[in-house]
Write an enzyme that holds these catalytic residues in place. Structure first.
Site, short mmCIF file in Angstrom:
data_model
loop_
_atom_site.label_atom_id
_atom_site.label_comp_id
_atom_site.label_asym_id
_atom_site.label_seq_id
_atom_site.Cartn_x
_atom_site.Cartn_y
_atom_site.Cartn_z
N HIS A 73 8.30 3.23 8.94
CA HIS A 73 8.08 2.34 10.08
C HIS A 73 6.85 2.82 10.85
O HIS A 73 6.70 4.03 11.09
CB HIS A 73 9.32 2.36 10.99
CG HIS A 73 9.18 1.49 12.19
ND1 HIS A 73 9.33 0.11 12.13
CD2 HIS A 73 8.87 1.78 13.48
CE1 HIS A 73 9.14 -0.40 13.33
NE2 HIS A 73 8.86 0.59 14.16
N GLU A 113 0.95 7.00 6.93
CA GLU A 113 2.12 6.54 6.17
C GLU A 113 2.00 6.96 4.72
O GLU A 113 2.96 7.39 4.09
CB GLU A 113 2.24 5.01 6.25
CG GLU A 113 2.54 4.49 7.65
CD GLU A 113 2.74 2.98 7.66
OE1 GLU A 113 3.29 2.42 6.71
OE2 GLU A 113 2.32 2.35 8.65
N LEU A 128 18.99 -6.46 6.03
CA LEU A 128 19.90 -6.08 4.95
C LEU A 128 21.35 -6.23 5.41
O LEU A 128 21.68 -5.94 6.56
CB LEU A 128 19.63 -4.64 4.53
CG LEU A 128 18.21 -4.41 3.98
CD1 LEU A 128 17.89 -2.93 3.93
CD2 LEU A 128 18.08 -5.04 2.60
N ARG A 174 22.82 -14.00 2.57
CA ARG A 174 22.24 -12.66 2.48
C ARG A 174 23.06 -11.76 1.55
O ARG A 174 22.51 -10.98 0.77
CB ARG A 174 22.16 -12.05 3.89
CG ARG A 174 21.19 -10.91 4.02
CD ARG A 174 21.16 -10.37 5.44
NE ARG A 174 20.69 -11.33 6.42
CZ ARG A 174 19.43 -11.69 6.60
NH1 ARG A 174 18.49 -11.18 5.83
NH2 ARG A 174 19.09 -12.55 7.54
N SER A 206 0.83 -1.21 0.00
CA SER A 206 0.00 0.00 0.00
C SER A 206 0.86 1.26 0.00
O SER A 206 0.48 2.29 -0.57
CB SER A 206 -0.99 0.00 1.17
OG SER A 206 -0.33 0.18 2.39
N ASN A 207 2.02 1.21 0.62
CA ASN A 207 2.93 2.37 0.55
C ASN A 207 3.50 2.53 -0.86
O ASN A 207 3.68 3.64 -1.34
CB ASN A 207 4.04 2.25 1.59
CG ASN A 207 3.58 2.68 2.97
OD1 ASN A 207 3.36 3.86 3.21
ND2 ASN A 207 3.39 1.72 3.86
C1 GRF Z 1 3.78 -0.66 6.80
O1 GRF Z 1 3.08 -0.61 8.01
C2 GRF Z 1 5.16 -0.09 6.96
O2 GRF Z 1 5.22 0.94 7.89
C3 GRF Z 1 5.94 -1.28 7.44
O3 GRF Z 1 5.42 -2.37 6.74
C4 GRF Z 1 4.07 -2.09 6.36
C5 GRF Z 1 3.99 -2.25 4.88
O4 GRF Z 1 2.67 -2.11 4.40
N1 GRF Z 1 7.35 -1.10 7.23
P1 GRF Z 1 2.41 -2.03 2.85
O5 GRF Z 1 3.00 -3.29 2.23
O6 GRF Z 1 3.07 -0.79 2.33
O7 GRF Z 1 0.93 -1.98 2.70
#
Ligand code: GRF
Length: 216
Positions: free
Chosen positions: A111, A176, A95, A67, A15-16
């Site tokens: 985050h 976010e 990472l 890794r 979603s981000n």
């Molecule tokens: C979000 O809550 C972000 O803050 C964290 O992982 C989640 C990812 O959500 N790092 P999405 O895949 O972007 O919906």
């Protein structure tokens, strides 16, 4: 002016990534997504990106002996695409030092807590459990230690008495989607400076006033 080239790393829902895609769809937005990498073939986000016509790549970490080799493959692909900024967006792999060093000051993360509080996983449940009155989200540059690095922007949300982890996560997630594209924009426009592991943002709007929850 040339747009900042973004490489977005995901493992799931995306979603981000979607919020960044929508921002980049605006003609005046100063960044563009040139590559989306997922370590999981079935990540919903990779489907969203492909459907939007973005270059996507699945690099399955299970196919690499360690890794460092997995990360080297990602760096090779990101460099080949001319990426100037790596955006971690729900990327669920630790990472390597080499990867973090290579992308030093050129990699950011989002985050779902107000760092430095509540690093790691299950942070919404932990914030409720701790009795915090506020939580939120943080965009920060990535350093070797997990969820540590110069903070670019944070958004605050209240924690309500009847919240559970899901309702709080949804409230945070909405923010976010606002602050991640904003942070990328400020970086792309050259407003963000890092000094002594703290950032300053020229040209930004003034900070918000005092928040209180409950209201006095
Ligand atoms: C979000 O809550 C972000 O803050 C964290 O992982 C989640 C990812 O959500 N790092 P999405 O895949 O972007 O919906």
């Amino acid at each position: 002016m040339a747009k900042l080239k973004l490489g977005v790393l995901i493992s799931g829902r995306g979603s981000n990534l979607q919020a960044l895609m929508e921002a980049c769809a605006e003609a005046t937005y100063p960044a563009e997504i040139v590559l989306v990498i997922s370590n999981k073939a079935d990540a919903v986000g990779i489907e969203r990106a492909a459907a939007a016509g973005l270059p996507t790549l699945v690099i399955d970490h299970r196919k690499y002996p360690n890794r460092a080799e997995f990360d080297a493959e990602m760096t090779a692909a990101l460099d080949a695409a001319g990426v100037g900024l790596v955006c971690l967006a729900g990327f669920m792999r630790l990472l390597s030092e080499e990867f973090v060093s290579h992308w030093h000051d050129r990699m950011i993360n989002i985050h779902p807590s107000l760092l430095p509080a509540f690093k790691g996983l299950n942070v919404q449940a932990r914030a409720i459990e701790a009795g915090a009155r506020f939580s939120g989200c943080t965009v920060h540059y990535v350093r070797h230690e997990m969820d540590v690095g110069p903070i670019i922007v944070q958004a605050v949300v209240p924690i309500h008495a009847d919240d559970d982890a899901d309702s709080l996560a949804a409230r945070i997630l909405a923010q976010e989607h606002v602050i991640y594209p904003a942070a990328v924009k400020w970086i792309a426009e050259g407003w963000v400076r890092i000094e002594d592991e703290r950032t300053s943002i020229d040209g930004s709007t003034p900070p918000m006033g005092i928040l209180s929850n409950p209201s006095p």
